[in-house]
Design an enzyme around this catalytic site. Structure first.
Site, PDB file in Angstrom:
ATOM      1  N   GLY A   5       0.832  -1.193   0.000  1.00 61.97           N
ATOM      2  CA  GLY A   5       0.000   0.000   0.000  1.00 61.97           C
ATOM      3  C   GLY A   5       0.864   1.240   0.000  1.00 61.97           C
ATOM      4  O   GLY A   5       2.041   1.192   0.376  1.00 61.97           O
ATOM      5  N   GLN A  25       3.017   9.988   1.348  1.00 65.70           N
ATOM      6  CA  GLN A  25       4.310   9.283   1.310  1.00 65.70           C
ATOM      7  C   GLN A  25       5.146   9.671   0.096  1.00 65.70           C
ATOM      8  O   GLN A  25       6.349   9.440   0.079  1.00 65.70           O
ATOM      9  CB  GLN A  25       4.105   7.765   1.325  1.00 65.70           C
ATOM     10  CG  GLN A  25       3.554   7.241   2.652  1.00 65.70           C
ATOM     11  CD  GLN A  25       3.441   5.736   2.617  1.00 65.70           C
ATOM     12  OE1 GLN A  25       2.447   5.193   2.137  1.00 65.70           O
ATOM     13  NE2 GLN A  25       4.454   5.055   3.116  1.00 65.70           N
ATOM     14  N   CYS A  55       6.422  -0.281   7.109  1.00 70.53           N
ATOM     15  CA  CYS A  55       5.994   0.869   6.311  1.00 70.53           C
ATOM     16  C   CYS A  55       7.138   1.306   5.419  1.00 70.53           C
ATOM     17  O   CYS A  55       8.279   1.388   5.870  1.00 70.53           O
ATOM     18  CB  CYS A  55       5.588   1.999   7.249  1.00 70.53           C
ATOM     19  SG  CYS A  55       5.073   3.489   6.400  1.00 70.53           S
ATOM     20  N   LEU A  56       6.834   1.619   4.161  1.00 67.23           N
ATOM     21  CA  LEU A  56       7.868   2.080   3.230  1.00 67.23           C
ATOM     22  C   LEU A  56       8.493   3.398   3.708  1.00 67.23           C
ATOM     23  O   LEU A  56       9.627   3.701   3.353  1.00 67.23           O
ATOM     24  CB  LEU A  56       7.284   2.257   1.827  1.00 67.23           C
ATOM     25  CG  LEU A  56       6.787   0.973   1.144  1.00 67.23           C
ATOM     26  CD1 LEU A  56       6.113   1.315  -0.178  1.00 67.23           C
ATOM     27  CD2 LEU A  56       7.915  -0.025   0.922  1.00 67.23           C
ATOM     28  N   HIS A 113      -3.933   1.127   7.673  1.00 71.39           N
ATOM     29  CA  HIS A 113      -2.582   1.706   7.712  1.00 71.39           C
ATOM     30  C   HIS A 113      -2.479   2.904   6.751  1.00 71.39           C
ATOM     31  O   HIS A 113      -1.966   3.961   7.117  1.00 71.39           O
ATOM     32  CB  HIS A 113      -1.575   0.605   7.334  1.00 71.39           C
ATOM     33  CG  HIS A 113      -0.146   1.048   7.259  1.00 71.39           C
ATOM     34  ND1 HIS A 113       0.831   0.534   8.081  1.00 71.39           N
ATOM     35  CD2 HIS A 113       0.479   1.938   6.434  1.00 71.39           C
ATOM     36  CE1 HIS A 113       1.995   1.106   7.772  1.00 71.39           C
ATOM     37  NE2 HIS A 113       1.808   1.950   6.776  1.00 71.39           N
ATOM     38  N   GLU A 114      -3.011   2.729   5.535  1.00 68.53           N
ATOM     39  CA  GLU A 114      -2.888   3.803   4.539  1.00 68.53           C
ATOM     40  C   GLU A 114      -3.778   4.987   4.884  1.00 68.53           C
ATOM     41  O   GLU A 114      -3.383   6.138   4.696  1.00 68.53           O
ATOM     42  CB  GLU A 114      -3.195   3.280   3.134  1.00 68.53           C
ATOM     43  CG  GLU A 114      -2.279   2.161   2.627  1.00 68.53           C
ATOM     44  CD  GLU A 114      -0.796   2.412   2.834  1.00 68.53           C
ATOM     45  OE1 GLU A 114      -0.371   3.580   2.803  1.00 68.53           O
ATOM     46  OE2 GLU A 114      -0.059   1.440   3.057  1.00 68.53           O
ATOM     47  N   HIS A 161      -2.168   7.227   7.273  1.00 70.59           N
ATOM     48  CA  HIS A 161      -1.195   8.155   6.671  1.00 70.59           C
ATOM     49  C   HIS A 161      -1.866   9.468   6.280  1.00 70.59           C
ATOM     50  O   HIS A 161      -1.248  10.530   6.345  1.00 70.59           O
ATOM     51  CB  HIS A 161      -0.574   7.540   5.403  1.00 70.59           C
ATOM     52  CG  HIS A 161       0.629   6.683   5.660  1.00 70.59           C
ATOM     53  ND1 HIS A 161       1.768   7.149   6.251  1.00 70.59           N
ATOM     54  CD2 HIS A 161       0.864   5.375   5.378  1.00 70.59           C
ATOM     55  CE1 HIS A 161       2.663   6.164   6.334  1.00 70.59           C
ATOM     56  NE2 HIS A 161       2.137   5.077   5.810  1.00 70.59           N
TER      57      HIS A 161
HETATM   58 ZN    ZN Z   1       2.977   3.216   5.697  1.00 72.12          ZN
END
Ligand code: ZN
Length: 167
Positions: free
Chosen positions: A46, A51, A88-89, A130-131, A134
């Site tokens: 995701g 991000q 997480c990226l 999670h997304e 963000h």
């Molecule tokens: Zn993340």
């Protein structure tokens, strides 16, 4: 399509609240394409627009069942609970245990400005939560259990599980 730079760690943009998308124009469509490409290249499940440095309420997901794009996603219902590992990226050096709903029902717009609803469970439900976090400046590290908490949770749910297994 283009790969965009993923913002990481202490980048202040990760802590800001993203704005609702009012008009789905060519810039938004390009952003969607770039986000999908960036997510796939990074092998993430995701990615949220902040991000890649864009404070708009847009997320993309792919848990191995195909690409899902969501503009202005909103969680309508949650049910159950799952406790599991998360990363997480944008926080590449860390992973941890996070409790999330087992199932979510979410509504959003697609790229054609059509509203849709989606019911998700397991990994997809986790990724959606999670997304969307963000978009509100929340990182999984804010929700992460300590090692002691994670152990206690595992123990408690194992006991609960053994009691419920009679049906
Ligand atoms: Zn993340």
């Amino acid at each position: 399509m283009a790969i965009r730079t993923i913002r990481t760690d202490e980048d202040p943009i990760l802590r800001k609240t993203s704005r609702v998308v009012e008009v789905i124009n060519d810039r938004i469509l390009t952003l969607l394409d770039d986000m999908a490409e960036t997510m796939h290249e990074a092998e993430g499940v995701g990615l949220a627009a902040p991000q890649v440095g864009v404070l708009k309420r847009i997320i993309v997901l792919d848990v191995g069942e195909g690409l899902i794009e969501m503009i202005n996603p909103e969680i309508l219902e949650i049910a159950g609970e799952q406790c599991g590992p998360e990363g997480c990226l944008s926080v590449p050096e860390q992973s941890g245990t996070v409790i999330r709903p087992q199932r979510v029902k979410v509504k959003a717009l697609n790229r054609h400005h059509e509203a849709f609803e989606l019911e998700a469970e397991d990994l997809l439900a986790r990724a959606i939560c999670h997304e969307i976090d963000h978009l509100n400046g929340i990182l999984f590290t804010d929700l992460m259990l300590s090692e002691e908490e994670a152990e206690a949770y595992e123990k408690a749910s194992a006991e609960e599980g053994s009691e419920e297994r009679s049906d």
